[in-house]
Write a protein that holds these residues in place. Structure first.
Motif, mmCIF file in Angstrom:
data_model
loop_
_atom_site.group_PDB
_atom_site.id
_atom_site.type_symbol
_atom_site.label_atom_id
_atom_site.label_comp_id
_atom_site.label_asym_id
_atom_site.label_seq_id
_atom_site.Cartn_x
_atom_site.Cartn_y
_atom_site.Cartn_z
ATOM 1 N N MET A 1 3.503 -0.833 4.452
ATOM 2 C CA MET A 1 2.360 -0.016 4.156
ATOM 3 C C MET A 1 2.740 0.907 2.995
ATOM 4 S SD MET A 1 -0.760 0.646 5.298
ATOM 5 C CE MET A 1 -0.579 -0.440 6.683
ATOM 6 N N GLU A 2 1.884 0.975 1.992
ATOM 7 C CA GLU A 2 2.122 1.861 0.860
ATOM 8 C C GLU A 2 1.433 3.199 1.114
ATOM 9 O OE1 GLU A 2 2.056 1.354 -3.862
ATOM 10 O OE2 GLU A 2 0.089 1.165 -2.935
ATOM 11 N N VAL A 3 2.153 4.283 0.855
ATOM 12 C CA VAL A 3 1.616 5.629 1.046
ATOM 13 C C VAL A 3 1.752 6.389 -0.269
ATOM 14 C CG1 VAL A 3 1.834 7.788 2.328
ATOM 15 C CG2 VAL A 3 2.307 5.621 3.480
ATOM 16 N N LYS A 4 0.659 7.015 -0.691
ATOM 17 C CA LYS A 4 0.665 7.876 -1.873
ATOM 18 C C LYS A 4 0.257 9.269 -1.422
ATOM 19 C CE LYS A 4 -0.560 4.283 -5.169
ATOM 20 N NZ LYS A 4 -1.500 3.858 -6.199
ATOM 21 N N ILE A 5 1.060 10.256 -1.796
ATOM 22 C CA ILE A 5 0.795 11.641 -1.404
ATOM 23 C C ILE A 5 0.619 12.476 -2.659
ATOM 24 C CG2 ILE A 5 1.673 13.670 -0.193
ATOM 25 C CD1 ILE A 5 3.372 11.750 1.512
ATOM 26 N N GLY A 6 -0.526 13.134 -2.768
ATOM 27 C CA GLY A 6 -0.777 14.053 -3.858
ATOM 28 C C GLY A 6 -0.443 15.462 -3.415
ATOM 29 N N VAL A 7 0.330 16.154 -4.228
ATOM 30 C CA VAL A 7 0.739 17.521 -3.921
ATOM 31 C C VAL A 7 0.026 18.462 -4.883
ATOM 32 C CG1 VAL A 7 2.722 19.086 -3.739
ATOM 33 C CG2 VAL A 7 2.987 16.680 -3.132
ATOM 34 N N GLN A 8 -0.521 19.543 -4.347
ATOM 35 C CA GLN A 8 -1.248 20.509 -5.171
ATOM 36 C C GLN A 8 -0.351 21.056 -6.278
ATOM 37 O OE1 GLN A 8 -2.891 23.566 -2.657
ATOM 38 N NE2 GLN A 8 -3.899 22.072 -1.331
ATOM 39 N N ASN A 9 -0.907 21.186 -7.474
ATOM 40 C CA ASN A 9 -0.242 21.752 -8.644
ATOM 41 C C ASN A 9 0.962 20.945 -9.117
ATOM 42 O OD1 ASN A 9 -2.060 23.977 -8.678
ATOM 43 N ND2 ASN A 9 -0.857 24.919 -7.048
ATOM 44 N N VAL A 10 1.019 19.657 -8.760
ATOM 45 C CA VAL A 10 2.073 18.759 -9.223
ATOM 46 C C VAL A 10 1.393 17.547 -9.854
ATOM 47 C CG1 VAL A 10 4.033 17.317 -8.537
ATOM 48 C CG2 VAL A 10 3.674 19.523 -7.433
ATOM 49 N N ALA A 11 1.782 17.203 -11.067
ATOM 50 C CA ALA A 11 1.116 16.135 -11.800
ATOM 51 C C ALA A 11 1.377 14.749 -11.218
ATOM 52 C CB ALA A 11 1.550 16.159 -13.258
ATOM 53 N N ARG A 12 2.543 14.515 -10.682
ATOM 54 C CA ARG A 12 2.890 13.189 -10.165
ATOM 55 C C ARG A 12 2.696 13.113 -8.660
ATOM 56 N NH1 ARG A 12 8.207 10.971 -13.254
ATOM 57 N NH2 ARG A 12 7.316 11.033 -15.334
ATOM 58 N N GLU A 13 2.301 11.924 -8.218
ATOM 59 C CA GLU A 13 2.156 11.714 -6.785
ATOM 60 C C GLU A 13 3.438 11.108 -6.224
ATOM 61 O OE1 GLU A 13 -1.272 9.222 -6.672
ATOM 62 O OE2 GLU A 13 -0.190 7.445 -7.274
ATOM 63 N N ILE A 14 3.635 11.263 -4.926
ATOM 64 C CA ILE A 14 4.771 10.667 -4.233
ATOM 65 C C ILE A 14 4.292 9.314 -3.715
ATOM 66 C CG2 ILE A 14 6.357 10.887 -2.287
ATOM 67 C CD1 ILE A 14 5.789 13.948 -2.446
ATOM 68 N N THR A 15 4.978 8.243 -4.093
ATOM 69 C CA THR A 15 4.604 6.895 -3.671
ATOM 70 C C THR A 15 5.813 6.226 -3.038
ATOM 71 O OG1 THR A 15 3.039 6.724 -5.508
ATOM 72 C CG2 THR A 15 3.670 4.677 -4.423
ATOM 73 N N PHE A 16 5.610 5.657 -1.842
ATOM 74 C CA PHE A 16 6.701 4.946 -1.181
ATOM 75 C C PHE A 16 6.140 3.948 -0.172
ATOM 76 C CE2 PHE A 16 5.725 8.591 1.361
ATOM 77 C CZ PHE A 16 5.883 8.200 2.673
ATOM 78 N N GLU A 17 6.995 3.047 0.260
ATOM 79 C CA GLU A 17 6.651 2.038 1.261
ATOM 80 C C GLU A 17 7.211 2.487 2.606
ATOM 81 O OE1 GLU A 17 5.026 -0.936 0.770
ATOM 82 O OE2 GLU A 17 4.705 -0.464 -1.337
ATOM 83 N N THR A 18 6.459 2.248 3.673
ATOM 84 C CA THR A 18 6.906 2.589 5.014
ATOM 85 C C THR A 18 6.608 1.436 5.970
ATOM 86 O OG1 THR A 18 6.776 4.210 6.807
ATOM 87 C CG2 THR A 18 4.746 3.766 5.605
ATOM 88 N N ASP A 19 7.399 1.360 7.025
ATOM 89 C CA ASP A 19 7.175 0.348 8.059
ATOM 90 C C ASP A 19 6.187 0.837 9.110
ATOM 91 O OD1 ASP A 19 8.925 -1.480 6.890
ATOM 92 O OD2 ASP A 19 10.663 -0.632 7.922
ATOM 93 N N GLU A 20 5.775 2.101 9.024
ATOM 94 C CA GLU A 20 4.824 2.662 9.984
ATOM 95 C C GLU A 20 3.428 2.081 9.743
ATOM 96 O OE1 GLU A 20 4.982 6.945 10.079
ATOM 97 O OE2 GLU A 20 7.147 6.930 9.798
ATOM 98 N N SER A 21 2.637 2.015 10.797
ATOM 99 C CA SER A 21 1.270 1.518 10.660
ATOM 100 C C SER A 21 0.382 2.612 10.060
ATOM 101 C CB SER A 21 0.721 1.099 12.022
ATOM 102 O OG SER A 21 0.504 2.242 12.832
ATOM 103 N N ALA A 22 -0.798 2.219 9.627
ATOM 104 C CA ALA A 22 -1.743 3.179 9.058
ATOM 105 C C ALA A 22 -2.124 4.233 10.097
ATOM 106 C CB ALA A 22 -2.984 2.460 8.547
ATOM 107 N N ASP A 23 -2.301 3.818 11.346
ATOM 108 C CA ASP A 23 -2.646 4.766 12.413
ATOM 109 C C ASP A 23 -1.548 5.797 12.630
ATOM 110 O OD1 ASP A 23 -5.106 3.592 12.866
ATOM 111 O OD2 ASP A 23 -4.360 2.290 14.467
ATOM 112 N N GLU A 24 -0.283 5.362 12.560
ATOM 113 C CA GLU A 24 0.834 6.293 12.739
ATOM 114 C C GLU A 24 0.888 7.309 11.604
ATOM 115 O OE1 GLU A 24 4.095 3.575 15.131
ATOM 116 O OE2 GLU A 24 3.903 3.309 12.960
#
Length: 74
Positions: A1-24
């Protein structure tokens, strides 16, 4: 599962792969926001990502896109 996290006042997002399900992931994000605790997720390679709940801009959850190699791939 790919997760992208946007952080306030930061231009770049955090992107990574996880084995967790979308519900988790949704449960972890919801709990972090409700309790004011850091969002903690574990990536595929065992690395942990911690983001303070107060600076979360958005969290985007989706299937990983597998890219083909070579000519003729659409």
């Amino acid at each position: 599962m790919e997760v992208k996290i946007g952080v306030q006042n930061v231009a770049r997002e955090i992107t990574f792969e996880t084995d967790e399900s979308a519900d988790e992931v949704v449960k972890a994000v919801t709990a972090a926001i409700e309790n004011g605790t850091p969002l903690t997720l574990t990536g595929e390679k065992g690395r942990q990502v911690l983001v303070p709940a107060g600076v979360l801009g958005y969290v985007q959850i989706g299937e990983s896109e597998r890219r083909g190699v070579g000519f003729g791939n659409i």
